[in-house]
Design a protein around this motif. Sequence first.
Motif, short mmCIF file in Angstrom:
data_model
loop_
_atom_site.label_atom_id
_atom_site.label_comp_id
_atom_site.label_asym_id
_atom_site.label_seq_id
_atom_site.Cartn_x
_atom_site.Cartn_y
_atom_site.Cartn_z
N ALA A 74 31.54 -15.63 -24.48
CA ALA A 74 30.09 -15.81 -24.83
C ALA A 74 28.71 -15.59 -24.41
O ALA A 74 27.72 -15.90 -25.01
CB ALA A 74 30.25 -17.79 -25.29
N TYR A 75 28.83 -15.30 -23.25
CA TYR A 75 27.70 -14.39 -22.80
C TYR A 75 27.85 -13.64 -21.42
O TYR A 75 29.30 -14.13 -20.69
CB TYR A 75 26.70 -16.39 -21.80
CG TYR A 75 27.31 -16.43 -20.46
CD1 TYR A 75 26.82 -16.03 -19.45
CD2 TYR A 75 28.60 -17.29 -19.99
CE1 TYR A 75 27.03 -16.59 -17.90
CE2 TYR A 75 29.18 -17.20 -18.66
CZ TYR A 75 28.03 -16.72 -17.80
OH TYR A 75 28.46 -18.07 -16.87
N HIS A 76 26.49 -13.43 -20.94
CA HIS A 76 26.93 -12.52 -19.81
C HIS A 76 25.79 -12.41 -18.97
O HIS A 76 24.46 -12.58 -19.80
CB HIS A 76 26.72 -10.56 -20.15
CG HIS A 76 27.12 -9.86 -18.95
ND1 HIS A 76 28.77 -9.81 -18.65
CD2 HIS A 76 26.39 -8.70 -18.90
CE1 HIS A 76 28.24 -8.05 -17.85
NE2 HIS A 76 26.74 -7.82 -17.78
N TYR A 112 29.73 -12.11 -31.74
CA TYR A 112 29.23 -11.12 -30.74
C TYR A 112 30.53 -11.85 -29.74
O TYR A 112 30.36 -13.50 -29.33
CB TYR A 112 28.11 -10.86 -30.20
CG TYR A 112 27.47 -10.00 -31.12
CD1 TYR A 112 27.18 -8.57 -30.98
CD2 TYR A 112 26.45 -10.46 -32.19
CE1 TYR A 112 26.54 -7.79 -31.66
CE2 TYR A 112 26.21 -9.82 -32.89
CZ TYR A 112 25.25 -8.46 -32.70
OH TYR A 112 24.66 -7.55 -33.78
N ALA A 113 30.50 -10.95 -29.13
CA ALA A 113 31.83 -11.43 -27.43
C ALA A 113 32.12 -10.75 -26.32
O ALA A 113 32.28 -9.31 -26.72
CB ALA A 113 32.74 -12.60 -27.84
N ASP A 114 32.40 -11.29 -25.28
CA ASP A 114 33.10 -10.81 -23.77
C ASP A 114 32.29 -9.68 -23.92
O ASP A 114 32.48 -7.89 -24.49
CB ASP A 114 34.80 -10.09 -25.15
CG ASP A 114 35.85 -9.59 -24.42
OD1 ASP A 114 35.37 -10.21 -22.21
OD2 ASP A 114 36.94 -10.15 -24.84
N PHE A 115 31.61 -9.68 -23.42
CA PHE A 115 30.51 -8.47 -22.94
C PHE A 115 30.51 -7.81 -21.51
O PHE A 115 31.15 -8.46 -20.86
CB PHE A 115 28.95 -9.12 -22.54
CG PHE A 115 28.44 -9.84 -24.03
CD1 PHE A 115 27.69 -9.49 -25.26
CD2 PHE A 115 28.84 -11.68 -24.12
CE1 PHE A 115 28.40 -10.67 -26.81
CE2 PHE A 115 28.33 -12.06 -25.23
CZ PHE A 115 27.92 -11.08 -26.57
N ARG A 120 21.24 0.59 -18.17
CA ARG A 120 20.44 -0.36 -19.89
C ARG A 120 20.99 -0.59 -21.15
O ARG A 120 20.93 -0.92 -21.50
CB ARG A 120 19.05 0.28 -19.86
CG ARG A 120 18.48 0.41 -18.10
CD ARG A 120 18.21 -0.74 -17.06
NE ARG A 120 17.38 -1.50 -17.78
CZ ARG A 120 17.38 -2.58 -17.54
NH1 ARG A 120 17.84 -3.15 -16.98
NH2 ARG A 120 16.46 -3.53 -18.06
N ARG A 121 22.48 -0.54 -20.89
CA ARG A 121 23.02 -1.06 -22.13
C ARG A 121 24.19 -2.07 -21.42
O ARG A 121 24.87 -2.13 -21.06
CB ARG A 121 23.75 0.41 -22.83
CG ARG A 121 23.69 1.61 -22.59
CD ARG A 121 23.46 2.43 -23.95
NE ARG A 121 23.34 2.02 -24.99
CZ ARG A 121 22.67 2.08 -25.94
NH1 ARG A 121 21.53 3.31 -25.65
NH2 ARG A 121 22.89 1.68 -27.58
N LEU A 122 24.44 -2.90 -22.86
CA LEU A 122 24.98 -4.12 -23.49
C LEU A 122 26.27 -3.74 -23.68
O LEU A 122 26.21 -3.04 -24.95
CB LEU A 122 24.45 -5.20 -23.59
CG LEU A 122 25.56 -6.34 -23.68
CD1 LEU A 122 25.91 -7.42 -22.48
CD2 LEU A 122 24.82 -7.59 -24.87
N PRO A 164 36.35 -5.53 -23.35
CA PRO A 164 36.03 -3.87 -22.72
C PRO A 164 35.51 -4.60 -21.11
O PRO A 164 34.84 -5.56 -20.91
CB PRO A 164 34.44 -3.59 -23.13
CG PRO A 164 34.16 -5.07 -23.76
CD PRO A 164 35.75 -6.22 -23.78
N ARG A 165 35.68 -3.74 -20.30
CA ARG A 165 35.82 -4.11 -18.71
C ARG A 165 35.31 -2.69 -18.47
O ARG A 165 36.11 -1.53 -18.28
CB ARG A 165 37.18 -4.21 -18.21
CG ARG A 165 37.25 -5.76 -18.59
CD ARG A 165 36.00 -6.37 -18.39
NE ARG A 165 36.48 -8.06 -18.90
CZ ARG A 165 35.90 -8.84 -19.62
NH1 ARG A 165 35.49 -8.44 -20.63
NH2 ARG A 165 36.67 -9.39 -20.33
N ILE A 166 34.32 -2.18 -17.35
CA ILE A 166 33.55 -1.12 -17.15
C ILE A 166 33.48 -0.96 -15.88
O ILE A 166 33.42 -2.15 -15.40
CB ILE A 166 32.29 -1.09 -17.31
CG1 ILE A 166 31.77 -1.52 -19.08
CG2 ILE A 166 31.23 -0.05 -16.74
CD1 ILE A 166 30.75 -1.28 -19.60
#
Length: 306
Positions: A74-76, A112-115, A120-122, A164-166
């Motif tokens: 729920a947060y990032h 929204y979830a799973d950040f 500069r992008r979320l 989603p994982r970067i």
Amino acid sequence: MVAQASRGIGMPRTDSTGLYWLESRPEEQGRSVVVHLAADGTRRDVTPPDYGSSLLLRSDFNVRSRVHEYGGGAYHVIDGTVYFANFTDQGLYRQRPGAAPERISVSAGLRYADFDSHGRRLVSVREDHRAEGLPVNTLVSLDIDAPSGDGDVIFEQSDFVAYPRIDATGRRIAFIAWDFPNMPWDDVALWVADIGADGRLVDPKRINVGVQESILQPEYGPTTARSSFCPIVATAGGICTASTATASPPSIRCRRTSARRSGRSAKATTRCSPSARPSFATRPRTGSVSPCSTSNPASASPSTCR
């Protein structure tokens, strides 16, 4: 005897300013609060309370998402700025250090979830409830410097999308997706893609084509030298771990060991390694040990991992 509910702690995050976690508080009507611990040991609540006119503590801010109904992620945090889903209206909020939260999503009916983030992008899972019928699940990318916006859709090919994982370079992403009538423990697609300068996906590929398996939690390794990642792969025969993946699909190596039982279930332990050495996994309800491997999950059945 006096009994009291205890606080729940989860979702730890770190950034350049310290450690963050999510704390659920029964004494505050069950709301969830982001807490920050600085390097000097100073602890503070990031999510502000609102006492209003009530004698009981009330807050308009409760860090909790309803994506997929059960929520999660729920947060990032990016350089001290917290982005979170608010339970009351399911809007996406941005809270800069020392400032009050500000809503940045525009439309009602979006969750929204799973950040995760790059530059500069979320990046977020977004669930759209604006139309009648079933909600629409997508991956979206948001410019964190923009004053507001609902996000640009970057993936919409499946009924559900998650995790989603970067990677450490900020140029590669992995995520999972699945379609009706499957559930995530039935058949899941593992996707990878490059990330363009505009935040959109470049050349997305499903890397487990032709394989029916459950995959959870793809995670990239902490290296900028190569984009190695290790998803947890569950098959009908047990649990395996993918050791590494670069430009090609990962090889899977696993070994079953005896499980330590706790009550009615067995605790399974997995270990991922950036090397090609086998990882280890535990299969519940069995004590047998056997090596197994598939050189390419896109072309070989994971049933060899039995």
